[in-house]
Design a protein around this motif. Structure first.
Motif, PDB file in Angstrom:
ATOM      1  N   THR A   1      -8.021  55.139 -29.613  1.00  0.00           N
ATOM      2  CA  THR A   1      -6.809  55.952 -29.725  1.00  0.00           C
ATOM      3  C   THR A   1      -6.057  55.984 -28.402  1.00  0.00           C
ATOM      4  O   THR A   1      -4.829  55.831 -28.352  1.00  0.00           O
ATOM      5  CB  THR A   1      -7.171  57.387 -30.152  1.00  0.00           C
ATOM      6  OG1 THR A   1      -7.863  57.351 -31.396  1.00  0.00           O
ATOM      7  CG2 THR A   1      -5.920  58.237 -30.294  1.00  0.00           C
ATOM      8  N   PHE A   2      -6.800  56.175 -27.324  1.00  0.00           N
ATOM      9  CA  PHE A   2      -6.190  56.182 -25.992  1.00  0.00           C
ATOM     10  C   PHE A   2      -5.554  54.831 -25.674  1.00  0.00           C
ATOM     11  O   PHE A   2      -4.405  54.761 -25.217  1.00  0.00           O
ATOM     12  CB  PHE A   2      -7.249  56.526 -24.946  1.00  0.00           C
ATOM     13  CG  PHE A   2      -6.821  56.241 -23.532  1.00  0.00           C
ATOM     14  CD1 PHE A   2      -5.923  57.068 -22.881  1.00  0.00           C
ATOM     15  CD2 PHE A   2      -7.314  55.133 -22.854  1.00  0.00           C
ATOM     16  CE1 PHE A   2      -5.522  56.801 -21.580  1.00  0.00           C
ATOM     17  CE2 PHE A   2      -6.920  54.866 -21.555  1.00  0.00           C
ATOM     18  CZ  PHE A   2      -6.025  55.699 -20.920  1.00  0.00           C
TER      19      PHE A   2
ATOM     20  N   SER B   1     -12.215  57.418 -29.929  1.00  0.00           N
ATOM     21  CA  SER B   1     -11.414  58.120 -28.931  1.00  0.00           C
ATOM     22  C   SER B   1     -10.832  57.142 -27.920  1.00  0.00           C
ATOM     23  O   SER B   1      -9.667  57.257 -27.521  1.00  0.00           O
ATOM     24  CB  SER B   1     -12.282  59.163 -28.227  1.00  0.00           C
ATOM     25  OG  SER B   1     -11.521  59.929 -27.323  1.00  0.00           O
TER      26      SER B   1
ATOM     27  N   GLY C   1      -6.846  60.919 -27.012  1.00  0.00           N
ATOM     28  CA  GLY C   1      -8.182  60.356 -27.098  1.00  0.00           C
ATOM     29  C   GLY C   1      -9.056  60.775 -25.937  1.00  0.00           C
ATOM     30  O   GLY C   1      -9.173  61.959 -25.604  1.00  0.00           O
ATOM     31  N   VAL C   2      -9.617  59.787 -25.263  1.00  0.00           N
ATOM     32  CA  VAL C   2     -10.595  60.054 -24.221  1.00  0.00           C
ATOM     33  C   VAL C   2      -9.956  60.434 -22.887  1.00  0.00           C
ATOM     34  O   VAL C   2     -10.637  60.883 -21.971  1.00  0.00           O
ATOM     35  CB  VAL C   2     -11.500  58.811 -24.040  1.00  0.00           C
ATOM     36  CG1 VAL C   2     -10.759  57.691 -23.318  1.00  0.00           C
ATOM     37  CG2 VAL C   2     -12.780  59.168 -23.315  1.00  0.00           C
TER      38      VAL C   2
END
Length: 225
Positions: free
Chosen positions: A182-183, A179, A67-68
């Motif tokens: 997700t992280f 994102s 992700g991020v």
């Protein structure tokens, strides 16, 4: 580290300088208290140990982009339990700086954000430990529930700060939010693993009686407050 280049543009980096300065000032306060309680040698020895461990965590343990940001196994609560708040804080800051200076210079502009992201959750762990661990309980006697609470405070704090910097730098867009989500979801695996590692390390410390009273370890590890 956690905050990748270009996540926050140069014109917005001033905020990271402010937050890092605040975290640094509080770290100095903790260091002064630790020096008064245990002396300079104990503080320096534990700080050197923490710095070496943090650098090893960054460079040797697996870390994957998700992700991020990246998912790291930093073991902040483990450092706190073994070495104390001040050595852990200074070790996190120095380990991160050494990594940036010698191995990842492209991360140096993000140093303020990254050091804030690590230190503020550690301070939260310090405060939480005073609330959930009875004064007459040495750290080697912690339960899984207590270790989980400390780990959740540290890792959850990291996720929260990464989310803050991502929203601050990239705005409130659906893509950015996904994102970040997700992280954060991936980072929860660390929350499950870290308490088990904490308990394993504490069990090893409990079995090693000759380390009791050592200036190289946090005094609360074996003794009541």
């Amino acid at each position: 580290m956690h905050i990748e280049p270009n996540l926050v543009e140069a014109g917005k980096l001033w905020l990271s300088y402010v937050t890092a300065a605040g975290a640094g000032a509080y770290t100095l306060k903790l260091a002064a208290q630790a020096m008064g309680e245990r002396g300079v040698f104990s503080l320096l020895a534990r700080t050197v140990t923490a710095t070496a461990l943090v650098f090893s965590f960054f460079e040797l343990l697996p870390h994957h982009p998700v992700g991020v940001s990246e998912v790291h196994l930093i073991l902040g609560s483990t450092l706190f339990l073994l070495l104390g708040a001040a050595p852990a804080a200074v070790g996190l800051a120095l380990g991160l700086l050494i990594q940036g200076l010698f191995f990842a210079p492209f991360d140096l502009p993000q140093y303020g954000m990254n050091v804030t992201t690590l230190l503020v959750p550690l301070f939260a762990v310090t405060a939480l430990a005073k609330r959930i661990i009875a004064p007459n309980t040495p750290y080697v006697e912690l339960s899984y529930r207590q270790a989980l609470g400390l780990s959740t405070a540290f890792q959850g704090g990291i996720v929260a700060w990464v989310a803050f910097w991502a929203f601050y730098g990239q705005g409130f867009t659906a893509e950015n939010a996904l994102s970040i989500l997700t992280f954060g979801s991936a980072y929860m695996t660390v929350v499950i693993l870290e308490p088990l590692l904490d308990l394993a390390v504490l069990a090893g410390a409990k079995a090693t009686h000759r380390l009791r009273g050592s200036t190289l370890l946090e005094r609360r590890l074996y003794q009541a407050a």
